[in-house]
Write a protein that holds these residues in place. Sequence first.
Motif, PDB file in Angstrom:
ATOM      1  N   PHE A  69       0.844  -1.202   0.000  1.00 28.67           N
ATOM      2  CA  PHE A  69       0.000   0.000   0.000  1.00 28.67           C
ATOM      3  C   PHE A  69       0.882   1.256   0.000  1.00 28.67           C
ATOM      4  N   ALA A  70       1.920   1.271   0.846  1.00 29.98           N
ATOM      5  CA  ALA A  70       2.832   2.430   0.926  1.00 29.98           C
ATOM      6  C   ALA A  70       3.592   2.612  -0.381  1.00 29.98           C
ATOM      7  N   ASP A  71       4.008   1.515  -1.002  1.00 33.62           N
ATOM      8  CA  ASP A  71       4.696   1.603  -2.297  1.00 33.62           C
ATOM      9  C   ASP A  71       3.774   2.176  -3.368  1.00 33.62           C
ATOM     10  N   ILE A  72       2.514   1.791  -3.336  1.00 36.24           N
ATOM     11  CA  ILE A  72       1.536   2.330  -4.285  1.00 36.24           C
ATOM     12  C   ILE A  72       1.425   3.844  -4.108  1.00 36.24           C
ATOM     13  N   ILE A 122      -5.849   0.566  -7.486  1.00 33.93           N
ATOM     14  CA  ILE A 122      -6.588  -0.667  -7.219  1.00 33.93           C
ATOM     15  C   ILE A 122      -6.090  -1.802  -8.107  1.00 33.93           C
ATOM     16  N   ASP A 123      -5.771  -1.506  -9.353  1.00 30.53           N
ATOM     17  CA  ASP A 123      -5.250  -2.552 -10.236  1.00 30.53           C
ATOM     18  C   ASP A 123      -3.915  -3.084  -9.712  1.00 30.53           C
ATOM     19  N   THR A 124      -3.053  -2.186  -9.259  1.00 30.06           N
ATOM     20  CA  THR A 124      -1.745  -2.593  -8.741  1.00 30.06           C
ATOM     21  C   THR A 124      -1.899  -3.349  -7.426  1.00 30.06           C
ATOM     22  N   LEU A 125      -2.794  -2.888  -6.562  1.00 28.39           N
ATOM     23  CA  LEU A 125      -3.064  -3.589  -5.308  1.00 28.39           C
ATOM     24  C   LEU A 125      -3.475  -5.031  -5.599  1.00 28.39           C
ATOM     25  N   LYS A 126      -4.395  -5.207  -6.533  1.00 28.97           N
ATOM     26  CA  LYS A 126      -4.895  -6.549  -6.835  1.00 28.97           C
ATOM     27  C   LYS A 126      -3.795  -7.459  -7.369  1.00 28.97           C
ATOM     28  N   HIS A 127      -2.806  -6.896  -8.069  1.00 28.80           N
ATOM     29  CA  HIS A 127      -1.713  -7.703  -8.611  1.00 28.80           C
ATOM     30  C   HIS A 127      -0.605  -7.958  -7.597  1.00 28.80           C
ATOM     31  N   ASN A 128      -0.379  -7.025  -6.670  1.00 25.83           N
ATOM     32  CA  ASN A 128       0.827  -7.087  -5.841  1.00 25.83           C
ATOM     33  C   ASN A 128       0.604  -7.399  -4.366  1.00 25.83           C
ATOM     34  N   GLU A 151     -10.689 -10.985 -12.063  1.00 27.39           N
ATOM     35  CA  GLU A 151     -10.773 -10.169 -13.267  1.00 27.39           C
ATOM     36  C   GLU A 151     -10.207  -8.796 -12.972  1.00 27.39           C
ATOM     37  N   VAL A 152      -9.150  -8.425 -13.686  1.00 24.42           N
ATOM     38  CA  VAL A 152      -8.565  -7.098 -13.511  1.00 24.42           C
ATOM     39  C   VAL A 152      -7.751  -6.773 -14.752  1.00 24.42           C
ATOM     40  N   ALA A 153      -7.852  -5.542 -15.171  1.00 25.46           N
ATOM     41  CA  ALA A 153      -7.053  -5.084 -16.306  1.00 25.46           C
ATOM     42  C   ALA A 153      -5.606  -4.954 -15.850  1.00 25.46           C
ATOM     43  N   GLN A 154      -4.691  -5.226 -16.742  1.00 24.99           N
ATOM     44  CA  GLN A 154      -3.271  -5.062 -16.425  1.00 24.99           C
ATOM     45  C   GLN A 154      -2.999  -3.583 -16.188  1.00 24.99           C
ATOM     46  N   PRO A 155      -2.258  -3.237 -15.117  1.00 31.85           N
ATOM     47  CA  PRO A 155      -1.951  -1.832 -14.876  1.00 31.85           C
ATOM     48  C   PRO A 155      -1.233  -1.211 -16.067  1.00 31.85           C
ATOM     49  N   GLU A 156      -1.465   0.085 -16.252  1.00 32.97           N
ATOM     50  CA  GLU A 156      -0.876   0.816 -17.367  1.00 32.97           C
ATOM     51  C   GLU A 156       0.629   0.855 -17.273  1.00 32.97           C
ATOM     52  N   THR A 157       1.154   0.941 -16.065  1.00 39.94           N
ATOM     53  CA  THR A 157       2.600   0.929 -15.859  1.00 39.94           C
ATOM     54  C   THR A 157       2.970  -0.361 -15.168  1.00 39.94           C
ATOM     55  N   PRO A 158       4.227  -0.763 -15.254  1.00 41.94           N
ATOM     56  CA  PRO A 158       4.614  -2.018 -14.600  1.00 41.94           C
ATOM     57  C   PRO A 158       4.350  -1.961 -13.098  1.00 41.94           C
ATOM     58  N   PRO A 159       3.959  -3.106 -12.514  1.00 43.97           N
ATOM     59  CA  PRO A 159       3.761  -3.148 -11.067  1.00 43.97           C
ATOM     60  C   PRO A 159       5.029  -2.755 -10.344  1.00 43.97           C
ATOM     61  N   LEU A 160       4.884  -2.371  -9.092  1.00 42.80           N
ATOM     62  CA  LEU A 160       6.033  -1.951  -8.277  1.00 42.80           C
ATOM     63  C   LEU A 160       7.031  -3.056  -8.100  1.00 42.80           C
TER      64      LEU A 160
END
Length: 160
Positions: A69-72, A122-128, A151-160
Amino acid sequence: MTALPMTALQTSFQITLAPLSIEQVHEKAAHPGNGAVVVMSGTVRDNTAGRPVDYLEYQAYEPMALKVFADIAQHIRSRWPDSNSVVIHHRVGKLRVGEISVLVAVGMPHRAEAFAACQWAIDTLKHNAPIWKKEHWRDGSSEWVSIGACEVAQPETPPL
């Protein structure tokens, strides 16, 4: 034109057994520089791929999830420097249909950036984030799944 100094980013991160409050999250995201606060509320729906859901059970590895969460929030601040607030609260335990499982709020001067940052969060949270849910179906069966497998769209930028 002189640039205004960057204000400290207001943050609030939480993993809790208690019900989540949209009003409380919105209040934590409030900042006088915000022209927009976008709040995303994830709720337990009554089916998964057409299969009737009775309830969900969430678990999290809290220390690592809070770090994610903090990284996001840190990434949001670097990508959208005008951001003023990032709030991420996730519930664990047994949740019935209609209950809120996650709230993400992002406050910024302008709505377009606030919407984009909130969706990215939210997309990054769901992936990471190390958060899992067990789906309990009305037929009595159940299965654990990572929220990243939902079900989640791939984040626009690479995950953290």
